[in-house]
Design a protein around this motif. Structure first.
Motif, PDB file in Angstrom:
ATOM      1  N   PRO A  82       0.781  -1.232   0.000  1.00 18.95           N
ATOM      2  CA  PRO A  82       0.000   0.000   0.000  1.00 18.95           C
ATOM      3  C   PRO A  82       0.819   1.293   0.000  1.00 18.95           C
ATOM      4  O   PRO A  82       0.240   2.374  -0.025  1.00 18.95           O
ATOM      5  CB  PRO A  82      -0.788  -0.101   1.311  1.00 18.95           C
ATOM      6  CG  PRO A  82       0.145  -0.847   2.223  1.00 18.95           C
ATOM      7  CD  PRO A  82       0.873  -1.822   1.352  1.00 18.95           C
ATOM      8  N   ALA A  83       2.176   1.190  -0.007  1.00 19.74           N
ATOM      9  CA  ALA A  83       2.973   2.434   0.066  1.00 19.74           C
ATOM     10  C   ALA A  83       2.607   3.385  -1.067  1.00 19.74           C
ATOM     11  O   ALA A  83       2.635   4.607  -0.900  1.00 19.74           O
ATOM     12  CB  ALA A  83       4.463   2.107   0.021  1.00 19.74           C
ATOM     13  N   THR A  84       2.263   2.828  -2.227  1.00 23.89           N
ATOM     14  CA  THR A  84       2.006   3.666  -3.402  1.00 23.89           C
ATOM     15  C   THR A  84       0.521   3.990  -3.576  1.00 23.89           C
ATOM     16  O   THR A  84       0.120   4.433  -4.640  1.00 23.89           O
ATOM     17  CB  THR A  84       2.534   2.954  -4.658  1.00 23.89           C
ATOM     18  OG1 THR A  84       2.104   1.582  -4.602  1.00 23.89           O
ATOM     19  CG2 THR A  84       4.035   2.999  -4.732  1.00 23.89           C
ATOM     20  N   LYS A  85      -0.257   3.766  -2.537  1.00 28.86           N
ATOM     21  CA  LYS A  85      -1.690   4.055  -2.649  1.00 28.86           C
ATOM     22  C   LYS A  85      -1.918   5.553  -2.851  1.00 28.86           C
ATOM     23  O   LYS A  85      -2.691   5.967  -3.696  1.00 28.86           O
ATOM     24  CB  LYS A  85      -2.407   3.561  -1.389  1.00 28.86           C
ATOM     25  CG  LYS A  85      -3.893   3.715  -1.425  1.00 28.86           C
ATOM     26  CD  LYS A  85      -4.545   2.885  -0.334  1.00 28.86           C
ATOM     27  CE  LYS A  85      -6.018   3.231  -0.213  1.00 28.86           C
ATOM     28  NZ  LYS A  85      -6.278   4.363   0.661  1.00 28.86           N
ATOM     29  N   SER A  86      -1.231   6.357  -2.048  1.00 29.98           N
ATOM     30  CA  SER A  86      -1.424   7.804  -2.214  1.00 29.98           C
ATOM     31  C   SER A  86      -0.098   8.513  -2.484  1.00 29.98           C
ATOM     32  O   SER A  86      -0.037   9.735  -2.474  1.00 29.98           O
ATOM     33  CB  SER A  86      -2.083   8.394  -0.965  1.00 29.98           C
ATOM     34  OG  SER A  86      -1.210   8.247   0.129  1.00 29.98           O
ATOM     35  N   MET A  87       0.952   7.732  -2.719  1.00 35.28           N
ATOM     36  CA  MET A  87       2.260   8.349  -2.986  1.00 35.28           C
ATOM     37  C   MET A  87       2.851   7.718  -4.250  1.00 35.28           C
ATOM     38  O   MET A  87       2.789   6.493  -4.395  1.00 35.28           O
ATOM     39  CB  MET A  87       3.196   8.069  -1.810  1.00 35.28           C
ATOM     40  CG  MET A  87       4.533   8.733  -1.966  1.00 35.28           C
ATOM     41  SD  MET A  87       5.685   8.237  -0.667  1.00 35.28           S
ATOM     42  CE  MET A  87       6.105   6.597  -1.161  1.00 35.28           C
ATOM     43  N   PRO A  88       3.379   8.528  -5.150  1.00 33.70           N
ATOM     44  CA  PRO A  88       3.935   7.939  -6.370  1.00 33.70           C
ATOM     45  C   PRO A  88       5.149   7.064  -6.073  1.00 33.70           C
ATOM     46  O   PRO A  88       5.968   7.397  -5.203  1.00 33.70           O
ATOM     47  CB  PRO A  88       4.364   9.136  -7.207  1.00 33.70           C
ATOM     48  CG  PRO A  88       4.090  10.352  -6.428  1.00 33.70           C
ATOM     49  CD  PRO A  88       3.479   9.991  -5.122  1.00 33.70           C
TER      50      PRO A  88
END
Ligand code: UTP
Length: 280
Positions: free
Chosen positions: A23-29
């Motif tokens: 989920p690291a890239t859920k709201s961060m590119p």
């Protein structure tokens, strides 16, 4: 500062979902994931600068605003740390912001790397340009990969892809080329296939995330039908240029980390830390 390059613009397709890092890239590119203290895309911009480029064109997507903020001044933060020992930690990024121009466009639907590059056309215009996929982190002791490729462009004046030899079992993760070796490590490409199975791969020479493209690639991309995975593939468009003898593949000097995968990301972090820990 480096002398002006024959290539001035570097395009960064950075609109992918980065699903391998959820989920690291859920709201961060994905491109903002750090290796030590710098986000991946900053390494890419530094590599482009060391190849003499100062115009950075970034193809973003929804939820990628952190990239724009990173390459902008943060007055409040800078005011807070002014005069403290931490001020020097922003020196590199301030230098980049001072020296480069950044422009952005959004890819509205993620239809593949070829489509992302086509989306960047209004930022690039009609000049040859470089492409960096920031999740491929390239490190060198001397000259950066893109700087090596610019020199080659000055000789061959056609599209250039960086390649490396990979484990033949891994061909289905890459665009794979075949061609005639015209100088040691330099091939005139005759065939390119996107993600072939090991049985179908013409060689084990895989394209990594560094390209120099001539602007006719945009007309070709307009006509390129979705290929592997239903996506518009840059490899398919480059094959059109290759049929005219206009693609060179170059075994670059240096080391690449596939930071789009967990293994490559961890390896890059550990190896760069071991090299640089004295500086922290
Ligand atoms: P990847 O396939 O490695 O990135 O695309 P991804 O899709 O974001 O990653 P996963 O597989 O879901 O984890 C290679 C590069 O092309 C860009 C990506 O941002 C990455 O830099 N890209 C890909 C786009 O900009 N648009 C697309 O439609 C596809």
């Amino acid at each position: 500062m480096k002398k002006k390059s024959s290539i001035e613009i570097c395009l960064f397709p950075a609109a992918g979902y980065g699903t391998r890092f959820l989920p690291a890239t859920k709201s961060m590119p994905k491109e903002m994931l750090p290796i030590l203290t710098k986000p991946l895309i900053q390494y890419g911009v530094e590599e482009a600068m060391s190849a003499g480029m100062h115009t950075m064109a970034i193809v973003t997507g929804r939820g990628k605003r952190a990239i724009e903020d990173h390459f902008d001044i943060s007055y409040e933060l800078e005011h807070q740390i002014k005069g403290t020992s931490k001020e020097k930690m922003l020196a590199d990024i301030r230098y980049i912001i001072d020296k480069c121009t950044f422009s952005y466009t959004r890819q509205k639907e993620m239809k593949g790397l070829g489509h992302a590059i086509l989306t960047g056309q209004p930022l690039v215009g009609h000049e040859p340009f470089a492409v960096i996929l920031a999740d491929d982190l390239c490190v060198n002791e001397a000259e950066g990969v893109l700087a090596q490729m610019v020199k080659l462009y000055e000789t061959y004046q056609c599209s250039i892809v960086a390649i490396e030899e990979i484990d033949p079992e891994q061909t289905d993760k890459y665009g794979v080329i075949a061609g005639v070796e015209i100088e040691p490590g330099i091939y005139r490409v005759s065939t390119m296939v996107e993600k072939p199975s090991p049985a179908d791969a013409p060689t084990n020479l895989a394209i990594i995330g560094r390209y120099i493209l001539t602007p006719d690639i945009f007309d070709i991309l307009q006509q390129t039908k979705p290929g592997k995975g239903g996506e518009i593939q840059i490899t398919d468009a480059l094959m059109e240029q290759a049929l005219q003898g206009k693609v060179i593949a170059y075994k670059f000097r240096g080391k690449r980390y596939d930071c789009g995968s967990i293994d490559g990301y961890v390896q890059a972090t550990v190896e760069l830390y071991n090299e640089m820990k004295d500086a922290y």
